[in-house]
Scaffold this active site. Structure first.
Site, PDB file in Angstrom:
ATOM      1  N   ASP A  27      45.943  44.555  87.408  1.00 15.42           N
ATOM      2  CA  ASP A  27      46.687  45.464  86.543  1.00 15.42           C
ATOM      3  C   ASP A  27      45.663  46.311  85.790  1.00 15.42           C
ATOM      4  O   ASP A  27      45.056  45.865  84.819  1.00 15.42           O
ATOM      5  CB  ASP A  27      47.576  44.684  85.568  1.00 15.42           C
ATOM      6  CG  ASP A  27      48.381  45.621  84.669  1.00 15.42           C
ATOM      7  OD1 ASP A  27      48.184  46.850  84.761  1.00 15.42           O
ATOM      8  OD2 ASP A  27      49.201  45.122  83.880  1.00 15.42           O
ATOM      9  N   TYR A  64      48.636  41.400  79.094  1.00 16.70           N
ATOM     10  CA  TYR A  64      49.930  42.073  78.943  1.00 16.70           C
ATOM     11  C   TYR A  64      50.175  42.934  80.173  1.00 16.70           C
ATOM     12  O   TYR A  64      49.278  43.641  80.629  1.00 16.70           O
ATOM     13  CB  TYR A  64      49.925  42.957  77.688  1.00 16.70           C
ATOM     14  CG  TYR A  64      51.209  43.733  77.479  1.00 16.70           C
ATOM     15  CD1 TYR A  64      52.386  43.086  77.138  1.00 16.70           C
ATOM     16  CD2 TYR A  64      51.233  45.125  77.606  1.00 16.70           C
ATOM     17  CE1 TYR A  64      53.571  43.804  76.944  1.00 16.70           C
ATOM     18  CE2 TYR A  64      52.409  45.849  77.412  1.00 16.70           C
ATOM     19  CZ  TYR A  64      53.572  45.179  77.076  1.00 16.70           C
ATOM     20  OH  TYR A  64      54.734  45.893  76.880  1.00 16.70           O
ATOM     21  N   LYS A 110      48.862  54.920  82.069  1.00 15.59           N
ATOM     22  CA  LYS A 110      48.075  55.529  80.993  1.00 15.59           C
ATOM     23  C   LYS A 110      47.264  56.767  81.435  1.00 15.59           C
ATOM     24  O   LYS A 110      47.854  57.827  81.567  1.00 15.59           O
ATOM     25  CB  LYS A 110      47.251  54.452  80.297  1.00 15.59           C
ATOM     26  CG  LYS A 110      48.205  53.389  79.684  1.00 15.59           C
ATOM     27  CD  LYS A 110      47.608  52.466  78.665  1.00 15.59           C
ATOM     28  CE  LYS A 110      48.701  51.668  77.976  1.00 15.59           C
ATOM     29  NZ  LYS A 110      48.794  50.257  78.293  1.00 15.59           N
TER      30      LYS A 110
HETATM   31  C1  LIG Z   1      50.074  49.443  78.610  1.00 15.33           C
HETATM   32  C2  LIG Z   1      50.014  48.449  79.677  1.00 15.33           C
HETATM   33  C3  LIG Z   1      51.125  48.150  80.478  1.00 15.33           C
HETATM   34  C4  LIG Z   1      52.481  48.730  80.220  1.00 15.33           C
HETATM   35  O1  LIG Z   1      52.504  50.114  80.387  1.00 15.33           O
HETATM   36  P1  LIG Z   1      53.684  50.954  79.683  1.00 15.33           P
HETATM   37  O2  LIG Z   1      53.437  52.358  80.163  1.00 15.33           O
HETATM   38  O3  LIG Z   1      53.536  50.753  78.226  1.00 15.33           O
HETATM   39  O4  LIG Z   1      54.962  50.424  80.206  1.00 15.33           O
HETATM   40  C5  LIG Z   1      50.978  47.273  81.534  1.00 15.33           C
HETATM   41  N1  LIG Z   1      49.789  46.684  81.777  1.00 15.33           N
HETATM   42  C6  LIG Z   1      48.700  46.941  81.025  1.00 15.33           C
HETATM   43  C7  LIG Z   1      47.411  46.287  81.370  1.00 15.33           C
HETATM   44  C8  LIG Z   1      48.785  47.807  79.940  1.00 15.33           C
HETATM   45  O5  LIG Z   1      47.706  48.015  79.169  1.00 15.33           O
END
Ligand SMILES: *Cc1c(COP(=O)(O)O)cnc(C)c1O
Length: 432
Positions: free
Chosen positions: A239, A144, A267
């Protein structure tokens, strides 16, 4: 435990907010029941509006590595608030946080701040495309990367294929450049490269996948990905919105020898405030506006209150590297406890730990990719989740999420959670 007030609050929210929530997973659709509405957090605990207390293993889906209301972070936020919420002009705290980050990651000379992980990834993709002049991207099923259009993609009939939109509202024209490969399967990536006619701008992955449950990439797979990217003039993007400052201080780069070209963060970097970031070597970042032609902007980007929270949090983490050893030991103990509980109940369970991240699947075979993850028993997960919640343990409300240990999650809380899991698994087994 009563949930009367939460039930009422959920109904009320439902009448003015779609599904009653501002992010779908919060609605508890996959586990059933009503989501507790939260009143406050304190250290390792959450309290809902009915007065129930929970040991919190979600931690706002990762950001709160110091738990709720860490005194240092709170003080720095209050200090920043008292000087103004936002200026839309440069502040030195942005430079301070950027310096901390680039000093940690030897793959990053410069970093740009945004307000969410979604935005970080979306911008990194644009930069990768602008830098390489190629439109196609390769992503992996089960990873994701936020909810931007070209990443809301699901596999078609074959495992390896050009993607189809996984949501109405995303034009197929926007996902036709997204090729989907299978995680930990290098052959599938080779096939994607072979299918691309105009060239691949980037391969993006969660090097420690946390959004299909916890599924780390194999070292060999990462090495081969790196080689394929080099061969094709393609950028490798990690990511690490979830795994950065979570799996270890610098995320996957502290665990694996493979180096990406670009990294996205989020995060933990904001400690609970809305912050995302993406960074790379100077030569790549020079393509970004205003230095270069690739446009990217944000009214609230680098917000001083959010930057203050992030800076305090990152400095704390950096000055106490042993934190990750402690957190990993607790995560391992928790998963070992879950294993023993499952074993004595005769329930198959697969567990994984990476630093402060833990994951478990009600499955009897090791999970290497999303297709494996889908074979877990989500009915058992739903029962387990409900049982844990009813006994004061707040776990992510989906079988495809990762759990988190914070510095406020004490050894006692871990032991208490194991005891509850033992009871809940025994109950599940006795009813089957
Ligand atoms: C949570 C997450 C996102 C998206 O971040 P948001 O702050 O919710 O937009 C993108 N990539 C990864 C790997 C994530 O865990």
């Amino acid at each position: 435990m009563g949930y009367d007030k939460s039930i009422e609050a959920f109904q009320e929210a439902y009448s003015v907010i779609p599904g009653g929530v501002d992010s779908p997973v919060r609605a508890f659709s996959s586990v059933g029941g009503t989501p507790p509405f939260i009143q406050r957090g304190e250290g390792g605990y959450l309290f809902d509006i009915d007065g129930n207390r929970y040991i919190d293993f979600v931690q706002s889906w990762g950001p709160l590595i110091f738990g709720h209301r860490d005194a240092d972070i709170e003080a720095s936020v209050i200090d920043a608030v008292q000087r103004g919420l936002s200026f839309g002009a440069p502040t030195t705290v942005e430079t301070d946080l950027a310096q901390e980050i680039v000093s940690m990651f030897d793959t990053m000379d410069k970093v740009r701040f945004v307000s969410s992980g979604t935005e970080a990834v979306m911008s990194a993709l644009r930069l990768a495309r602008g830098y390489t002049g190629c439109d196609d991207i390769i992503k992996f099923t089960g990873c994701y990367h936020g909810h931007s259009d070209s990443l809301l993609v699901q596999a078609g009939s074959g495992a390896v294929t050009f993607g189809h939109p996984s949501s109405p509202g995303v034009p197929a024209d926007l996902t036709k450049h997204t090729l989907l490969a299978q995680y930990n399967n290098i052959q599938s990536v080779k096939e994607c490269f072979a299918q691309s006619q105009e060239g691949v701008a980037c391969v993006i992955l969660e090097p420690i996948a946390g959004n299909m449950g916890l599924v780390p990439a194999n070292e060999k797979f990462l090495e081969e990905l790196r080689a394929l990217c080099d061969l094709n003039g393609t950028l490798l993007i990690y990511d690490e919105v979830m795994s950065g400052f979570r799996a270890c201080l610098i995320g996957a780069q502290g665990i694996s020898k493979v180096k990406p070209d670009m990294v996205t963060l989020g995060k933990v970097i904001g400690a609970g405030m809305p912050v995302g970031a993406f960074g790379a070597r100077a030569e790549i970042m020079a393509h970004l506006s205003p230095e270069g032609p690739v446009y990217q902007a944000g009214t609230l980007s680098g917000n001083p209150v959010a930057m203050a929270a992030g800076l305090t949090s990152l400095r704390k983490l950096k000055s106490q590297p042993s934190i990750y050893v402690t957190l990993a030991a607790r995560a391992k103990r928790l998963m070992q406890g879950f294993q023993e509980a499952a074993k004595s109940a005769g329930i198959p369970l697969e567990t994984r730990v990476r630093g402060s991240m833990f994951g478990f699947f009600f499955s009897s075979k090791p999970v290497e990719n999303f297709e494996d993850a889908l074979e877990n028993n989500t009915v058992t997960f739903g029962k387990f989740h409900q049982g844990m919640l009813a006994n004061g343990v707040y776990l992510a409300c989906s079988a495809y999420e990762t759990g988190f240990i914070s510095t406020a999650t004490s050894d006692e809380m871990i032991e208490e959670t194991i005891a509850i899991a033992t009871k809940v698994m025994a109950e599940i087994a006795s009813k089957e």
